[in-house]
Write a protein that holds these residues in place. Structure first.
Motif, mmCIF file in Angstrom:
data_model
loop_
_atom_site.group_PDB
_atom_site.id
_atom_site.type_symbol
_atom_site.label_atom_id
_atom_site.label_comp_id
_atom_site.label_asym_id
_atom_site.label_seq_id
_atom_site.Cartn_x
_atom_site.Cartn_y
_atom_site.Cartn_z
ATOM 1 N N PRO A 16 0.800 -1.232 0.000
ATOM 2 C CA PRO A 16 0.000 0.000 0.000
ATOM 3 C C PRO A 16 0.831 1.281 0.000
ATOM 4 C CG PRO A 16 -0.890 -1.560 1.572
ATOM 5 C CD PRO A 16 0.412 -2.134 1.069
ATOM 6 N N ASN A 17 2.085 1.222 0.453
ATOM 7 C CA ASN A 17 2.937 2.404 0.454
ATOM 8 C C ASN A 17 3.742 2.533 -0.843
ATOM 9 O OD1 ASN A 17 4.787 0.353 0.776
ATOM 10 N ND2 ASN A 17 5.683 1.150 2.646
ATOM 11 N N PHE A 18 3.368 1.757 -1.853
ATOM 12 C CA PHE A 18 3.979 1.772 -3.180
ATOM 13 C C PHE A 18 5.378 1.169 -3.229
ATOM 14 C CE2 PHE A 18 1.032 5.377 -3.118
ATOM 15 C CZ PHE A 18 0.109 4.896 -4.028
ATOM 16 N N TYR A 19 5.779 0.493 -2.168
ATOM 17 C CA TYR A 19 7.020 -0.272 -2.221
ATOM 18 C C TYR A 19 6.710 -1.635 -2.814
ATOM 19 C CZ TYR A 19 10.186 2.715 0.440
ATOM 20 O OH TYR A 19 11.015 3.734 0.838
ATOM 21 N N LEU A 20 7.723 -2.255 -3.374
ATOM 22 C CA LEU A 20 7.612 -3.625 -3.866
ATOM 23 C C LEU A 20 8.254 -4.548 -2.845
ATOM 24 C CD1 LEU A 20 8.796 -3.028 -7.526
ATOM 25 C CD2 LEU A 20 6.443 -3.275 -6.734
ATOM 26 N N LYS A 21 7.580 -5.627 -2.524
ATOM 27 C CA LYS A 21 8.147 -6.673 -1.670
ATOM 28 C C LYS A 21 8.544 -7.803 -2.610
ATOM 29 C CE LYS A 21 6.996 -9.924 1.994
ATOM 30 N NZ LYS A 21 6.551 -11.213 1.469
ATOM 31 N N VAL A 22 9.826 -8.084 -2.662
ATOM 32 C CA VAL A 22 10.346 -9.088 -3.587
ATOM 33 C C VAL A 22 10.865 -10.272 -2.779
ATOM 34 C CG1 VAL A 22 11.953 -9.525 -5.481
ATOM 35 C CG2 VAL A 22 11.014 -7.224 -5.156
ATOM 36 N N ASP A 23 10.283 -11.461 -3.010
ATOM 37 C CA ASP A 23 10.694 -12.684 -2.333
ATOM 38 C C ASP A 23 11.590 -13.496 -3.260
ATOM 39 O OD1 ASP A 23 8.984 -12.736 0.210
ATOM 40 O OD2 ASP A 23 7.485 -12.357 -1.344
ATOM 41 N N TYR A 24 12.666 -14.031 -2.688
ATOM 42 C CA TYR A 24 13.627 -14.838 -3.448
ATOM 43 C C TYR A 24 13.565 -16.286 -2.992
ATOM 44 C CZ TYR A 24 15.474 -10.428 -5.129
ATOM 45 O OH TYR A 24 15.613 -9.203 -5.731
ATOM 46 N N GLU A 25 14.034 -17.188 -3.853
ATOM 47 C CA GLU A 25 13.902 -18.615 -3.591
ATOM 48 C C GLU A 25 14.669 -19.093 -2.358
ATOM 49 O OE1 GLU A 25 15.259 -20.945 -6.904
ATOM 50 O OE2 GLU A 25 17.244 -20.032 -6.882
ATOM 51 N N ASP A 26 15.659 -18.341 -1.892
ATOM 52 C CA ASP A 26 16.393 -18.744 -0.691
ATOM 53 C C ASP A 26 15.727 -18.238 0.590
ATOM 54 O OD1 ASP A 26 16.981 -16.041 -0.729
ATOM 55 O OD2 ASP A 26 19.149 -16.310 -0.478
ATOM 56 N N GLY A 27 14.551 -17.612 0.453
ATOM 57 C CA GLY A 27 13.806 -17.109 1.607
ATOM 58 C C GLY A 27 14.101 -15.661 1.943
ATOM 59 N N SER A 28 15.046 -15.045 1.272
ATOM 60 C CA SER A 28 15.349 -13.642 1.552
ATOM 61 C C SER A 28 14.292 -12.740 0.922
ATOM 62 C CB SER A 28 16.756 -13.267 1.085
ATOM 63 O OG SER A 28 16.900 -13.498 -0.285
ATOM 64 N N ILE A 29 14.144 -11.565 1.498
ATOM 65 C CA ILE A 29 13.146 -10.588 1.055
ATOM 66 C C ILE A 29 13.837 -9.238 0.889
ATOM 67 C CG2 ILE A 29 11.031 -9.355 1.690
ATOM 68 C CD1 ILE A 29 10.285 -11.803 3.403
ATOM 69 N N ARG A 30 13.459 -8.521 -0.150
ATOM 70 C CA ARG A 30 13.948 -7.164 -0.354
ATOM 71 C C ARG A 30 12.753 -6.251 -0.622
ATOM 72 N NH1 ARG A 30 17.745 -9.661 1.077
ATOM 73 N NH2 ARG A 30 19.893 -9.508 0.358
ATOM 74 N N TYR A 31 12.903 -4.990 -0.270
ATOM 75 C CA TYR A 31 11.886 -3.982 -0.523
ATOM 76 C C TYR A 31 12.499 -2.901 -1.396
ATOM 77 C CZ TYR A 31 9.498 -6.250 3.327
ATOM 78 O OH TYR A 31 8.887 -7.172 4.135
ATOM 79 N N ALA A 32 11.763 -2.462 -2.392
ATOM 80 C CA ALA A 32 12.240 -1.419 -3.301
ATOM 81 C C ALA A 32 11.092 -0.469 -3.601
ATOM 82 C CB ALA A 32 12.758 -2.036 -4.592
ATOM 83 N N LYS A 33 11.426 0.783 -3.859
ATOM 84 C CA LYS A 33 10.393 1.743 -4.234
ATOM 85 C C LYS A 33 9.893 1.406 -5.633
ATOM 86 C CE LYS A 33 12.134 5.527 -1.480
ATOM 87 N NZ LYS A 33 12.810 6.831 -1.488
ATOM 88 N N GLY A 34 8.584 1.255 -5.768
ATOM 89 C CA GLY A 34 7.982 1.010 -7.071
ATOM 90 C C GLY A 34 7.856 2.311 -7.848
ATOM 91 N N SER A 35 7.624 2.210 -9.125
ATOM 92 C CA SER A 35 7.501 3.413 -9.956
ATOM 93 C C SER A 35 6.334 4.285 -9.508
ATOM 94 C CB SER A 35 7.349 3.044 -11.427
ATOM 95 O OG SER A 35 6.164 2.303 -11.636
ATOM 96 N N MET A 36 5.276 3.684 -8.967
ATOM 97 C CA MET A 36 4.131 4.459 -8.493
ATOM 98 C C MET A 36 4.478 5.283 -7.254
ATOM 99 S SD MET A 36 1.814 4.078 -10.680
ATOM 100 C CE MET A 36 0.431 4.834 -9.854
ATOM 101 N N TYR A 37 5.503 4.891 -6.501
ATOM 102 C CA TYR A 37 5.942 5.665 -5.341
ATOM 103 C C TYR A 37 6.348 7.065 -5.787
ATOM 104 C CZ TYR A 37 8.764 7.295 -1.448
ATOM 105 O OH TYR A 37 9.275 8.052 -0.435
ATOM 106 N N TYR A 38 7.123 7.143 -6.854
ATOM 107 C CA TYR A 38 7.591 8.436 -7.344
ATOM 108 C C TYR A 38 6.443 9.267 -7.930
ATOM 109 C CZ TYR A 38 12.074 6.287 -6.578
ATOM 110 O OH TYR A 38 13.132 5.668 -5.991
ATOM 111 N N THR A 39 5.526 8.608 -8.611
ATOM 112 C CA THR A 39 4.362 9.310 -9.148
ATOM 113 C C THR A 39 3.562 9.927 -8.009
ATOM 114 O OG1 THR A 39 4.229 7.779 -11.005
ATOM 115 C CG2 THR A 39 2.244 9.052 -10.506
ATOM 116 N N GLU A 40 3.327 9.155 -6.980
ATOM 117 C CA GLU A 40 2.526 9.598 -5.842
ATOM 118 C C GLU A 40 3.200 10.721 -5.068
ATOM 119 O OE1 GLU A 40 -0.740 9.771 -3.451
ATOM 120 O OE2 GLU A 40 -0.504 8.501 -5.197
#
Length: 96
Positions: A16-40
């Protein structure tokens, strides 16, 4: 040189805050600003008001739609914008 192999992207969610939650096969997770974050966050700087006076805070404006496309080269597409899963893994935050 010992380079760590980047795991495969297995799922992506737009938060909901326009970040992307990216899950990887080893169980790690990363968060990145999505393109809609900058638009908003830059909407009012531009002085632009979207169609019909709606603000981008209207949920229908930023609906992710039915598809997040994962690609074989560890990239993915969200709302028509392509992201490099390797770069997200290496450069972005692990948690909030």
């Amino acid at each position: 040189m010992n380079e760590k192999k980047v795991p495969k992207v297995v799922s992506v969610n737009l938060l909901p805050n326009f970040y992307l939650k990216v899950d990887y096969e080893d169980g790690s997770i990363r968060y990145a600003k999505g393109s809609m974050y900058y638009t908003e966050t830059h909407l009012f700087e531009k002085g632009a008001v979207p169609y019909g006076g709606l603000l981008t805070l209207t949920p229908a404006w930023y609906w992710i739609g039915p598809e997040v496309k994962l690609r074989d080269n560890n990239s993915f597409v969200v709302n028509g914008k392509e992201y490099d899963g390797n770069k997200v893994f290496e450069d972005n935050v692990r948690h909030f």
